[in-house]
Design a protein around this motif. Structure first.
Motif, short mmCIF file in Angstrom:
data_model
loop_
_atom_site.label_atom_id
_atom_site.label_comp_id
_atom_site.label_asym_id
_atom_site.label_seq_id
_atom_site.Cartn_x
_atom_site.Cartn_y
_atom_site.Cartn_z
N SER A 363 -1.14 6.24 -0.65
CA SER A 363 0.23 6.77 -0.67
C SER A 363 0.43 7.64 -1.90
O SER A 363 -0.07 7.33 -2.98
N ASN A 364 1.15 8.72 -1.72
CA ASN A 364 1.62 9.47 -2.88
C ASN A 364 3.12 9.69 -2.73
O ASN A 364 3.59 10.17 -1.70
N PHE A 365 3.85 9.25 -3.75
CA PHE A 365 5.30 9.31 -3.73
C PHE A 365 5.77 10.37 -4.71
O PHE A 365 5.41 10.36 -5.89
N ASP A 366 6.57 11.29 -4.21
CA ASP A 366 7.15 12.31 -5.08
C ASP A 366 8.20 11.68 -5.98
O ASP A 366 8.70 10.58 -5.71
N ALA A 367 8.56 12.38 -7.05
CA ALA A 367 9.65 11.92 -7.91
C ALA A 367 10.91 11.76 -7.06
O ALA A 367 11.22 12.60 -6.20
N HIS A 368 11.61 10.67 -7.31
CA HIS A 368 12.80 10.38 -6.50
C HIS A 368 13.89 9.87 -7.42
O HIS A 368 13.84 8.75 -7.93
N GLY A 369 14.87 10.71 -7.69
CA GLY A 369 15.94 10.32 -8.60
C GLY A 369 15.39 10.00 -9.97
O GLY A 369 14.69 10.80 -10.59
N THR A 370 15.66 8.78 -10.44
CA THR A 370 15.20 8.36 -11.78
C THR A 370 13.78 7.82 -11.77
O THR A 370 13.24 7.52 -12.82
N ARG A 371 13.18 7.69 -10.58
CA ARG A 371 11.82 7.19 -10.48
C ARG A 371 10.84 8.34 -10.39
O ARG A 371 11.00 9.24 -9.58
N GLY A 372 9.82 8.33 -11.24
CA GLY A 372 8.86 9.42 -11.27
C GLY A 372 7.85 9.33 -10.14
O GLY A 372 7.79 8.36 -9.38
N ALA A 373 7.06 10.38 -9.98
CA ALA A 373 6.03 10.43 -8.95
C ALA A 373 4.89 9.46 -9.29
O ALA A 373 4.59 9.23 -10.46
N TYR A 374 4.26 8.91 -8.25
CA TYR A 374 3.10 8.06 -8.47
C TYR A 374 2.27 7.98 -7.20
O TYR A 374 2.73 8.32 -6.10
N ASP A 375 1.03 7.51 -7.36
CA ASP A 375 0.12 7.28 -6.24
C ASP A 375 -0.18 5.79 -6.15
O ASP A 375 -0.21 5.08 -7.16
N PHE A 376 -0.42 5.34 -4.93
CA PHE A 376 -0.75 3.93 -4.71
C PHE A 376 -1.83 3.85 -3.65
O PHE A 376 -1.68 4.37 -2.54
N HIS A 377 -2.95 3.21 -4.00
CA HIS A 377 -4.06 3.07 -3.06
C HIS A 377 -4.48 1.61 -3.01
O HIS A 377 -4.51 0.93 -4.04
N ASN A 378 -4.80 1.12 -1.81
CA ASN A 378 -5.42 -0.20 -1.72
C ASN A 378 -6.33 -0.24 -0.49
O ASN A 378 -6.02 0.34 0.55
N TYR A 379 -7.45 -0.92 -0.67
CA TYR A 379 -8.46 -1.00 0.36
C TYR A 379 -9.04 -2.40 0.35
O TYR A 379 -9.16 -3.03 -0.70
N GLY A 380 -9.42 -2.89 1.53
CA GLY A 380 -9.98 -4.23 1.55
C GLY A 380 -10.34 -4.67 2.95
O GLY A 380 -10.55 -3.86 3.86
N VAL A 381 -10.37 -6.00 3.13
CA VAL A 381 -10.77 -6.59 4.40
C VAL A 381 -9.73 -7.63 4.81
O VAL A 381 -9.12 -8.29 3.98
N ARG A 382 -9.57 -7.74 6.14
CA ARG A 382 -8.68 -8.75 6.70
C ARG A 382 -9.46 -9.51 7.77
O ARG A 382 -10.13 -8.90 8.60
N GLY A 383 -9.35 -10.81 7.71
CA GLY A 383 -9.97 -11.65 8.73
C GLY A 383 -8.92 -12.50 9.40
O GLY A 383 -8.00 -12.99 8.74
N GLY A 384 -9.02 -12.66 10.72
CA GLY A 384 -8.01 -13.43 11.41
C GLY A 384 -8.56 -14.17 12.61
O GLY A 384 -9.71 -13.96 13.03
N ILE A 385 -7.74 -15.05 13.13
CA ILE A 385 -8.09 -15.79 14.33
C ILE A 385 -6.82 -16.05 15.11
O ILE A 385 -5.76 -16.33 14.52
N ASP A 386 -6.87 -15.88 16.42
CA ASP A 386 -5.71 -16.17 17.24
C ASP A 386 -6.15 -16.77 18.57
O ASP A 386 -7.32 -16.67 18.97
N ARG A 387 -5.18 -17.39 19.25
CA ARG A 387 -5.50 -18.09 20.50
C ARG A 387 -4.32 -17.98 21.44
O ARG A 387 -3.16 -18.12 21.02
N GLN A 388 -4.61 -17.75 22.72
CA GLN A 388 -3.57 -17.64 23.73
C GLN A 388 -3.33 -18.99 24.38
O GLN A 388 -4.26 -19.72 24.73
N PHE A 389 -2.04 -19.33 24.54
CA PHE A 389 -1.61 -20.51 25.27
C PHE A 389 -0.61 -20.05 26.32
O PHE A 389 0.54 -19.70 25.97
N ASP A 390 -1.05 -20.01 27.56
CA ASP A 390 -0.22 -19.48 28.64
C ASP A 390 0.22 -18.06 28.30
O ASP A 390 -0.62 -17.19 28.14
#
Length: 630
Positions: A363-390
């Motif tokens: 993400s890159n956010f432009d300056a907005h009002g009193t908040r200055g511009a900044y960049d935000f990056h995150n990367y990683g892994v997600r693991g999950g498990i799910d099950r159907q019941f009816d």
């Protein structure tokens, strides 16, 4: 008289040459006054003198000194606030007013070097000329060096006992001056301490001069700091801002080239190749004479004072730390709903089991009002498990993300751990999805550029996030197309722990801070099978809009570390919502049992930036996974 200006408030010189970019010839181009004070009223000695001694006694000689200043250019106060009036020069006590006198002492004793009013006499003169201090005036008072200089006889160093006693007594006199000014109505005072006198050219040529000067300044500074702390405790609402010139001097000498200096030990005035050179060359020296700074040194004093008086502005840069945590939690929520949408439709609808995915967001956010511009990056892994019941799917996921927040003047590394639970219920064409999650983000290696050369303020903190959302929609089959319109409402919050920075100067501490939002969104996903053999079987496109309908954004509460300055509380602009967004994706089979998803998303942050997201998911049916483990 030579000794008056060769040994008065030299310590300002201690404040270096980074200010080369602030230096202007003459009095033009002064920096705007910090915090919009009504005016500044100044008391002190030669480091603050704007020509008062010269107007009275013709000292120092100009040239080579600049128009009666103890330097080769305007002093720091003039560079910060512009021209200043003075009753000693016949211009009165209206507007910015300067009563500082070269050679002035902090006490009321007569100066043996001439008819020079000490600070108590300067205060009395201000009153006698009809001067008054208003509640929104800034008062600066800087003195004590001459009291110490005058116990250093020529070619000798006084005893340690005499130095210590004089320094403690002088600090007491300066504290009395501060009390007097508070009694006259001062509500904001800037009180500099003394730099290491032993580092000035008048003292640094001998070991005894270096050690004696250091002892004098350090003893004075310790006594002054303790005394000001007691005064502040007894004067609630009075803002006593301590200006740590001693620490600033150490920074400049240790990082001379970073501040534009080539010489921080000798005086320009007695160096032929310097004193006869153009102004720019003179300003590569830290010291103009034996104890006073060059114009570049004064520019750094102006910069340092401005930063001390502008903590309400500088503290705003912390906004991204809590704000980015809010967005990270909302991105996790969106990823879970994307999993549920994929379960409802696509090439392997209503399949469940183990899955793992590689995720990322930039993400890159432009300056907005009193908040200055900044960049935000995150990367990683997600693991999950799910099950159907009816007609119900129930599942959970764990995520680990590594990232960073960047953008001048703040940066931080992040490590985020997320846990989410979710469920989906389908009833014919209708479906209802719900999710809730918790996160913890470690904010490591937080660095804030203080604005003073290479000085960085560093710290560590952590933030906790939580949120929940519900989504309802329809699954409409239109021939080969599956159309899923849906609407969502939710809540997310990010709570950042307070922390204290470490830095030689300008370090700040911050209290806990929460940023939270209630949001709504609507989207439509359209998917279609693709006939490319057994690999890619479904493609989809999604578009929608998301916005906040309620935001709670705590003020940033900050205070200078080890300083009697009052804390500041600053409201920063609310975070911007995701706004319009698009997503493209494909899913299919790797084998008959192993499936995958790949997608890319783009959101436009209400026109104040953009966020790119991506995901690659691998899903394995639970029954197949269980069979492999047998």
């Amino acid at each position: 008289m030579a000794r008056i200006y060769s040994r008065s408030l030299w310590f300002v010189g201690a404040l270096f040459g980074l200010g080369l970019n602030l230096v202007a010839a003459g009095l033009q181009g002064a920096i705007a006054g910090p915090n919009d004070f009504n005016r500044v009223v100044t008391f002190g000695d030669s480091l603050s003198d704007n020509g008062n001694l010269f107007a009275s006694l013709g000292t120092p000689a100009s040239p080579p000194y600049f128009q009666g200043r103890f330097s080769n250019g305007p002093v720091w106060l003039e560079q910060l606030f512009g021209p200043m009036n003075s009753p000693f020069q016949g211009t009165g006590v209206g507007g910015n007013t300067n009563l500082a006198f070269g050679g002035a002492r902090a006490d009321a004793n007569p100066n043996p070097l001439g008819p020079i009013p000490g600070v108590p006499a300067q205060i009395a003169a201000f009153q006698s000329f009809g001067g008054a201090i208003g509640p929104n005036d800034l008062v600066t008072v800087w003195a004590g060096a001459n009291d110490l200089f005058q116990v250093f006889p020529p070619f000798a160093i006084p005893t340690e006992a005499l130095i210590t006693t004089t320094a403690i007594n002088t600090a007491g006199d300066q504290i009395t001056n501060v009390k007097t000014l508070i009694g006259l109505g001062a509500r904001t005072l800037l009180v500099p301490n003394l730099p290491n006198i032993g580092a000035a050219p008048a003292f640094n040529t001998t070991a005894s001069g270096q050690s004696g000067g250091f002892l004098a300044a350090s003893t004075y500074n310790e006594a002054l700091a303790q005394g000001l702390k007691q005064v502040a405790a007894g004067a609630p609402g009075v803002n006593i801002v301590q200006m740590n010139v001693a620490a600033a001097l150490g920074v400049i000498i240790d990082n001379a080239s970073a501040f534009g200096f080539t010489n921080v030990t000798n005086q320009c005035l007695t160096t032929p190749t310097c004193v006869a050179a153009p102004l720019a060359t003179q300003n590569t020296f830290l010291f103009w004479d034996g104890v006073h700074p060059t114009q570049a040194g004064h520019a750094l004093l102006a910069l340092y004072a401005s930063l001390l008086l502008s903590t309400d502005e500088t503290s705003k840069v912390l906004a991204p730390l809590a704000e980015s945590g809010l967005f990270s939690r909302m991105q996790a929520s969106d990823a879970i709903f994307d999993r549920l949408t994929a379960w409802l439709t696509g090439s392997y609808a209503h399949q469940n089991g183990l899955y793992a995915e590689v995720v990322g967001a930039s993400s890159n956010f432009d300056a907005h009002g009193t908040r200055g511009a900044y960049d935000f990056h995150n990367y990683g892994v997600r693991g999950g498990i799910d099950r159907q019941f009816d007609n119900v799917l129930i599942g959970g996921a764990l995520t680990v993300l590594n990232g960073d927040i960047g953008g001048s003047p703040l940066s931080s590394d992040t490590m985020t751990f997320q846990g989410d639970l979710y469920a989906s219920v389908f009833m014919g064409p209708l479906f209802l999805n719900v999710e809730a999650g918790l996160s913890e983000t470690q904010l490591n290696n937080i660095e804030r550029q203080t604005g003073f050369g290479p000085v960085k303020a560093e710290g560590e903190s952590q933030a906790h996030q939580y949120g929940a959302a519900v989504e309802a929609g329809l699954l409409l089959n239109m021939g080969s197309l599956a159309v899923l319109p849906s609407a969502r409402v939710g809540y997310a919050s990010s709570n950042m722990d307070g922390y204290a920075e470490s830095a030689p100067i300008l370090a700040m501490s911050y209290t806990d801070r929460e940023t939270s939002a209630s949001f709504w969104g609507a989207k439509v996903r359209v998917s279609s099978p693709l006939d490319f053999g057994s690999i890619l079987s479904t493609a989809y496109v999604e578009g929608g809009f998301e916005d906040f309908f309620s935001v709670s954004n705590d003020n940033i509460n900050a205070q200078l570390v080890n300083n009697t300055a009052l804390p500041v509380s600053v409201l920063v602009e609310d975070p911007v919502s995701r706004g319009a967004f698009l997503k493209l994706g494909i899913n299919g089979r790797i084998t008959e049992t192993v499936k995958f998803d790949v997608d890319y998303g783009l959101s436009f942050q209400e026109g104040d930036g953009e966020t790119h997201t991506g995901k690659v998911r691998i899903k394995i049916p639970m029954e197949w996974a269980a069979a492999q483990l047998k």
